[in-house]
Scaffold this motif. Structure first.
Motif, PDB file in Angstrom:
ATOM      1  N   ARG A 247       0.836  -1.210   0.000  1.00 27.61           N
ATOM      2  CA  ARG A 247       0.000   0.000   0.000  1.00 27.61           C
ATOM      3  C   ARG A 247       0.870   1.260   0.000  1.00 27.61           C
ATOM      4  NH1 ARG A 247      -2.983  -3.301   3.425  1.00 27.61           N
ATOM      5  NH2 ARG A 247      -2.231  -2.271   5.296  1.00 27.61           N
ATOM      6  N   LEU A 248       1.955   1.234   0.789  1.00 25.20           N
ATOM      7  CA  LEU A 248       2.870   2.383   0.811  1.00 25.20           C
ATOM      8  C   LEU A 248       3.556   2.581  -0.550  1.00 25.20           C
ATOM      9  CD1 LEU A 248       4.590   2.019   4.299  1.00 25.20           C
ATOM     10  CD2 LEU A 248       3.043   3.847   3.560  1.00 25.20           C
ATOM     11  N   GLU A 249       3.931   1.484  -1.175  1.00 28.99           N
ATOM     12  CA  GLU A 249       4.563   1.560  -2.491  1.00 28.99           C
ATOM     13  C   GLU A 249       3.588   2.168  -3.502  1.00 28.99           C
ATOM     14  OE1 GLU A 249       6.418  -1.422  -5.895  1.00 28.99           O
ATOM     15  OE2 GLU A 249       5.798  -2.265  -3.971  1.00 28.99           O
ATOM     16  N   LEU A 250       2.336   1.767  -3.441  1.00 32.59           N
ATOM     17  CA  LEU A 250       1.331   2.316  -4.340  1.00 32.59           C
ATOM     18  C   LEU A 250       1.140   3.817  -4.096  1.00 32.59           C
ATOM     19  CD1 LEU A 250      -0.666   1.638  -6.598  1.00 32.59           C
ATOM     20  CD2 LEU A 250      -2.374   1.189  -4.832  1.00 32.59           C
ATOM     21  N   GLU A 251       1.135   4.226  -2.841  1.00 32.61           N
ATOM     22  CA  GLU A 251       1.043   5.661  -2.521  1.00 32.61           C
ATOM     23  C   GLU A 251       2.262   6.413  -3.064  1.00 32.61           C
ATOM     24  OE1 GLU A 251       0.003   6.839   1.505  1.00 32.61           O
ATOM     25  OE2 GLU A 251      -1.040   4.928   1.755  1.00 32.61           O
ATOM     26  N   ALA A 252       3.429   5.806  -2.957  1.00 29.84           N
ATOM     27  CA  ALA A 252       4.646   6.435  -3.474  1.00 29.84           C
ATOM     28  C   ALA A 252       4.580   6.540  -5.002  1.00 29.84           C
ATOM     29  CB  ALA A 252       5.881   5.649  -3.036  1.00 29.84           C
ATOM     30  N   GLU A 253       4.040   5.516  -5.656  1.00 32.01           N
ATOM     31  CA  GLU A 253       3.868   5.544  -7.111  1.00 32.01           C
ATOM     32  C   GLU A 253       2.896   6.662  -7.500  1.00 32.01           C
ATOM     33  OE1 GLU A 253       5.349   3.601  -9.393  1.00 32.01           O
ATOM     34  OE2 GLU A 253       5.839   1.696  -8.454  1.00 32.01           O
ATOM     35  N   ARG A 254       1.828   6.814  -6.731  1.00 33.95           N
ATOM     36  CA  ARG A 254       0.874   7.872  -7.026  1.00 33.95           C
ATOM     37  C   ARG A 254       1.539   9.249  -6.891  1.00 33.95           C
ATOM     38  NH1 ARG A 254      -5.304   9.040  -5.579  1.00 33.95           N
ATOM     39  NH2 ARG A 254      -5.285  11.167  -6.356  1.00 33.95           N
ATOM     40  N   TYR A 255       2.360   9.412  -5.884  1.00 34.41           N
ATOM     41  CA  TYR A 255       3.060  10.683  -5.714  1.00 34.41           C
ATOM     42  C   TYR A 255       3.975  10.942  -6.915  1.00 34.41           C
ATOM     43  CZ  TYR A 255       5.710  14.528  -3.810  1.00 34.41           C
ATOM     44  OH  TYR A 255       6.305  15.754  -3.646  1.00 34.41           O
ATOM     45  N   GLU A 256       4.643   9.909  -7.401  1.00 29.77           N
ATOM     46  CA  GLU A 256       5.483  10.064  -8.592  1.00 29.77           C
ATOM     47  C   GLU A 256       4.635  10.524  -9.773  1.00 29.77           C
ATOM     48  OE1 GLU A 256       8.231   7.459 -11.637  1.00 29.77           O
ATOM     49  OE2 GLU A 256       8.097   6.767  -9.567  1.00 29.77           O
ATOM     50  N   GLN A 257       3.449   9.953  -9.906  1.00 32.72           N
ATOM     51  CA  GLN A 257       2.570  10.371 -10.999  1.00 32.72           C
ATOM     52  C   GLN A 257       2.055  11.797 -10.794  1.00 32.72           C
ATOM     53  OE1 GLN A 257      -0.390   7.828 -12.583  1.00 32.72           O
ATOM     54  NE2 GLN A 257       1.036   6.160 -12.926  1.00 32.72           N
TER      55      GLN A 257
END
Length: 164
Positions: free
Chosen positions: A98-108
């Motif tokens: 879940r944290l990785e997905l949040e980090a990916e969203r921030y990158e986007q």
């Protein structure tokens, strides 16, 4: 009181196209060629809007996200992958996912903000394959190395985006 996150059309696009087949193709390019899944999806999103990436625009966008990707996203991914899916670390693995997905969203979010800054990339008639090819070139290697995988991803994204 819940805080509403600002709208990010790039993230919305990614969620709409990222099914099991697209994920498998993107992850294969990530794992075998070191390509950034978010940059691939960015290229697809621009193509859906009729826009073509340029090397300069891609270089700027990659520079904008490189530190975040290398210092946050990749370490979270590496740690998550090291944890066994079934063992005592499985609950922690899901939290890391879940944290990785949040980090990916921030990158986007960074990519989306960068897409609106300065001049838009030039329009093109069929930019999808070209956009994905530029991202692959950024990752290194030759077209013979990544060409079939990029062509497969282009076909999948085209089918999900309604592109020719």
């Amino acid at each position: 009181m819940a805080v509403e996150e600002p709208r990010n059309p790039l993230w919305e696009y990614s969620l709409s196209v990222y099914d099991d087949e697209v994920a498998a193709c993107c992850l294969a390019l990530q794992d075998s060629r070191g390509l950034d899944v978010n940059l691939l999806l960015y290229g697809g999103w621009l193509a859906r809007r009729g826009l073509r990436l340029t090397q300069e625009h891609l270089r700027i966008q990659n520079s904008a996200v490189a530190g975040w990707r290398e210092e946050v996203v990749m370490p979270l991914r590496d740690l998550r992958r090291r944890l066994d899916r079934r063992g005592p670390g499985s609950a922690l693995r899901e939290k890391l996912k879940r944290l990785e997905l949040e980090a990916e969203r921030y990158e986007q979010d960074i990519l989306f903000r960068g897409s609106r800054a300065g001049e838009a990339p030039p329009a093109a008639r069929h930019p999808l394959r070209e956009n994905l090819g530029l991202v692959a070139v950024l990752g290194g290697g030759t077209e013979s190395d990544w060409g079939p995988q990029v062509a497969r991803l282009a076909a999948l994204l085209s089918a999900r985006s309604g592109l020719p």
